[in-house]
Design an enzyme around this catalytic site. Sequence first.
Site, PDB file in Angstrom:
ATOM      1  N   GLU A 149      11.820  13.395   0.147  1.00 32.50           N
ATOM      2  CA  GLU A 149      10.746  12.756  -0.623  1.00 32.50           C
ATOM      3  C   GLU A 149       9.369  13.272  -0.169  1.00 32.50           C
ATOM      4  O   GLU A 149       8.460  13.453  -0.973  1.00 32.50           O
ATOM      5  CB  GLU A 149      10.840  11.228  -0.450  1.00 32.50           C
TER       6      GLU A 149
ATOM      7  N   SER B 168      12.765   6.410 -13.801  1.00 32.21           N
ATOM      8  CA  SER B 168      11.717   7.162 -14.495  1.00 32.21           C
ATOM      9  C   SER B 168      11.591   8.570 -13.906  1.00 32.21           C
ATOM     10  O   SER B 168      11.521   9.566 -14.637  1.00 32.21           O
ATOM     11  CB  SER B 168      10.386   6.408 -14.372  1.00 32.21           C
ATOM     12  N   SER B 169      11.595   8.657 -12.581  1.00 28.97           N
ATOM     13  CA  SER B 169      11.451   9.970 -11.940  1.00 28.97           C
ATOM     14  C   SER B 169      12.656  10.859 -12.211  1.00 28.97           C
ATOM     15  O   SER B 169      12.516  12.071 -12.390  1.00 28.97           O
ATOM     16  CB  SER B 169      11.276   9.816 -10.427  1.00 28.97           C
TER      17      SER B 169
ATOM     18  N   THR C  76       6.899  27.112   5.854  1.00 27.08           N
ATOM     19  CA  THR C  76       5.568  26.543   5.603  1.00 27.08           C
ATOM     20  C   THR C  76       4.497  27.509   6.098  1.00 27.08           C
ATOM     21  O   THR C  76       3.474  27.715   5.445  1.00 27.08           O
ATOM     22  CB  THR C  76       5.424  25.174   6.300  1.00 27.08           C
TER      23      THR C  76
ATOM     24  N   HIS D 234      13.164  11.998   3.733  1.00 28.03           N
ATOM     25  CA  HIS D 234      12.528  13.239   4.160  1.00 28.03           C
ATOM     26  C   HIS D 234      12.323  14.222   3.009  1.00 28.03           C
ATOM     27  O   HIS D 234      11.220  14.735   2.833  1.00 28.03           O
ATOM     28  CB  HIS D 234      13.189  13.890   5.365  1.00 28.03           C
TER      29      HIS D 234
ATOM     30  N   HIS E  73      15.090  12.916  12.281  1.00 25.38           N
ATOM     31  CA  HIS E  73      13.928  13.016  13.171  1.00 25.38           C
ATOM     32  C   HIS E  73      12.984  11.821  12.988  1.00 25.38           C
ATOM     33  O   HIS E  73      12.082  11.618  13.771  1.00 25.38           O
ATOM     34  CB  HIS E  73      13.186  14.354  13.007  1.00 25.38           C
ATOM     35  N   HIS E  74      13.215  11.039  11.907  1.00 26.04           N
ATOM     36  CA  HIS E  74      12.441   9.808  11.734  1.00 26.04           C
ATOM     37  C   HIS E  74      13.016   8.673  12.589  1.00 26.04           C
ATOM     38  O   HIS E  74      12.475   7.581  12.592  1.00 26.04           O
ATOM     39  CB  HIS E  74      12.464   9.370  10.264  1.00 26.04           C
TER      40      HIS E  74
ATOM     41  N   HIS F  89       0.846  -1.200   0.000  1.00 27.82           N
ATOM     42  CA  HIS F  89       0.000   0.000   0.000  1.00 27.82           C
ATOM     43  C   HIS F  89       0.882   1.251   0.000  1.00 27.82           C
ATOM     44  O   HIS F  89       0.690   2.174  -0.803  1.00 27.82           O
ATOM     45  CB  HIS F  89      -0.929  -0.014   1.213  1.00 27.82           C
TER      46      HIS F  89
ATOM     47  N   ARG G 223       1.375   0.794  14.854  1.00 28.10           N
ATOM     48  CA  ARG G 223       1.063   0.659  13.431  1.00 28.10           C
ATOM     49  C   ARG G 223       1.560  -0.698  12.927  1.00 28.10           C
ATOM     50  O   ARG G 223       2.377  -1.349  13.586  1.00 28.10           O
ATOM     51  CB  ARG G 223       1.692   1.798  12.625  1.00 28.10           C
TER      52      ARG G 223
ATOM     53  N   TRP H 255       7.285   0.201   3.787  1.00 33.12           N
ATOM     54  CA  TRP H 255       7.699   0.900   2.567  1.00 33.12           C
ATOM     55  C   TRP H 255       9.134   1.406   2.671  1.00 33.12           C
ATOM     56  O   TRP H 255       9.778   1.688   1.673  1.00 33.12           O
ATOM     57  CB  TRP H 255       6.740   2.051   2.238  1.00 33.12           C
TER      58      TRP H 255
ATOM     59  N   ASP I 220       6.837  22.019 -26.257  1.00 30.83           N
ATOM     60  CA  ASP I 220       6.806  20.661 -25.694  1.00 30.83           C
ATOM     61  C   ASP I 220       7.862  20.580 -24.606  1.00 30.83           C
ATOM     62  O   ASP I 220       8.502  21.581 -24.278  1.00 30.83           O
ATOM     63  CB  ASP I 220       7.065  19.607 -26.793  1.00 30.83           C
TER      64      ASP I 220
ATOM     65  N   LYS J  92       3.832  30.256   3.718  1.00 28.69           N
ATOM     66  CA  LYS J  92       2.939  29.857   2.623  1.00 28.69           C
ATOM     67  C   LYS J  92       1.469  29.919   3.056  1.00 28.69           C
ATOM     68  O   LYS J  92       0.629  30.485   2.364  1.00 28.69           O
ATOM     69  CB  LYS J  92       3.276  28.439   2.152  1.00 28.69           C
TER      70      LYS J  92
ATOM     71  N   SER K  30      -1.434  27.401  -5.051  1.00 27.52           N
ATOM     72  CA  SER K  30      -1.063  28.801  -5.311  1.00 27.52           C
ATOM     73  C   SER K  30      -1.605  29.300  -6.647  1.00 27.52           C
ATOM     74  O   SER K  30      -1.643  30.514  -6.878  1.00 27.52           O
ATOM     75  CB  SER K  30       0.462  28.957  -5.297  1.00 27.52           C
TER      76      SER K  30
ATOM     77  N   TYR L 184       8.719  16.205   0.776  1.00 31.57           N
ATOM     78  CA  TYR L 184       8.522  17.518   0.141  1.00 31.57           C
ATOM     79  C   TYR L 184       8.356  17.382  -1.368  1.00 31.57           C
ATOM     80  O   TYR L 184       7.695  18.215  -1.985  1.00 31.57           O
ATOM     81  CB  TYR L 184       9.650  18.475   0.538  1.00 31.57           C
TER      82      TYR L 184
END
Lengths: 536, 44
Positions: free
Chosen positions: A265, A179-180, A338, A263, A312-313, A87, A460, A152, A116, A341, A278, A267
């Site tokens: 990722e 790909s990314s 943040t 991390h 921090h993870h 998932h 979890r 994951w 293009d 924004k 925006s 963002y």
Amino acid sequence: MSSATAGHVSPGHADHGHDDHHHATPTGWRRWLFATNHKDIGTMYLIFSFVMLLEGGTLALLLRTELFEPGLQFFRPELFNQFTTMHGLIMVFGAIMPAFVGFANWMVPLQIGASDMAFARMNNFSFWLLPVGGIMLTASFFVPGGATAAGWTLYAPLSLQMGPGMDLAIFTMHILGASSIMGAINIIVTILNMRAPGMTLMKMPLFCWTWLITAFLLIAVLPVLAAAITMLLTDRHFGTGFFNAAMGGDPVLYQHVFWFFGHPEVYIMILPAFGIVSAIVPAFARKKLFGYASMVYATASIAVLSFIVWAHHMFSTGMPVTAQLYFMYATMLISIPTGVKVFNWIATMWKGSMTFETPMLFAVGFIFVFTMGGFTGLILSVAPIDIQVHDTYYVVAHFHYVLVAGSLFALFAGTYYWLPKWTGYMYSEKLGKLHFWSSLISFNVTFFPMHFMGLAGMPRRYADYAAQFTTFHQIATIGAFWFGLSQLIFLYAVLRCYAGRGERAPAKPWEGAEGLEWTVPSPAPFHTFETPPEVK
Amino acid sequence: MTPEQKRRNRTAGLVLFAVVAAIFAWVIFRGSDFLGGVAGLTGR
């Protein structure tokens, strides 16, 4: 956005220095298999990501079904862990990231006045890698031992011990990562080299800015992920011991390398969402975006800070107090850009002539619910609290508030906003509003109780739980099915437009919208801006 | 797309690919020590 306006847009076939492949409109299956047109590739990205969203969503509903009651009802714990892992992988790498690349493909050339993407053939290749990865990942359920169940994050040493499903997951992440990376390179080069004359960087729509910064993040951190999982692979099959304690390696090292990718990722999945919001908020407040320049700098600040907060993870893995303090305070710093924004979006709405069509509803819903996810993130950045709630449902609630009510709501907002440009038809406002309210309420029914469960100690990734959590789990399961079914409304609303049902869309369906994309007819023709527009 | 634009695109693309390759190699050969070392964990 700045005051960029198109002075002159000619859709004609200018004959100086254009590629020949731009001049024919291919038909049939070749149009899609050999697609080099940014709009076609964008559409394919969006279809692929929606299919993956349905697959990841189905897995989530299977998890919620099992969790409806304590005890094991339907799945063995091993299979439950496979569902949890897949998932996460499917939603992150198959749904959210490709969906934003689809938006970039569709909108970046249109917004900067380019004909293009810079590398049209590489664009085709980077898309077609996705179905290969998606099929491989799904197929891993059927290999001996099943799919990977390491979460994951694929933490070592568990990921060193699993069966061939783990290898398929590693290969899939390599493929999706490649790909990314190609997509990111394409976006950077397109934005830096192919803007229309007069479209300076500080006149670009914020969606392009957020994507430019996101693309640099991708370039910087996806090779780190690729290296981490390559080291996993060599540890598994080629006798190295990067993460194997018995060979002098360090399993915690994997976590450091993974989160150095992981991390930023986060963002990568939220900055383009900021760009979409925006664009929408000023359009429906009928005001210019408040603090355009500060939005750009805030986005860049978030990107830079995202590189220096990874541990921090990992507060609970054990680290020196000084390191904990550093990562705690550095993480808290992110709330400043943040906050800039969120303040600017609200200031844009302040005294605006607001109307609440579906894109605006999703954008306002995003600001409200994403901010809640941001606040729980701030709470989690406090090391002593994080150690208490680490790996509980509090964390699950936090990141779903950020990724579902954040990224996914922004994707819905952007889809409704630009759907008239993509299809030439207006969506049904009734269906859109029904989709919004149903999603907003069911999302909160699903995930809000998880805060309380987490604070009460519900871990979890567990298939079973103590009886005192039953009521909250049942509420969450009901909410999850409600949320899942709500997305069928979205599917129907979008398909109606593609089927040509609904009102014809004018070139600029939103009164307050600004930008070059609204200067071309709806639906956007196959070839646009072959002669670059003049931006004044 | 003009030939000049094509040339500039190709150059920029190659530079970015080189950056990606360099980061990948750095993480495998040096970065692991660095990232673990920053948090004082690996003791190297």
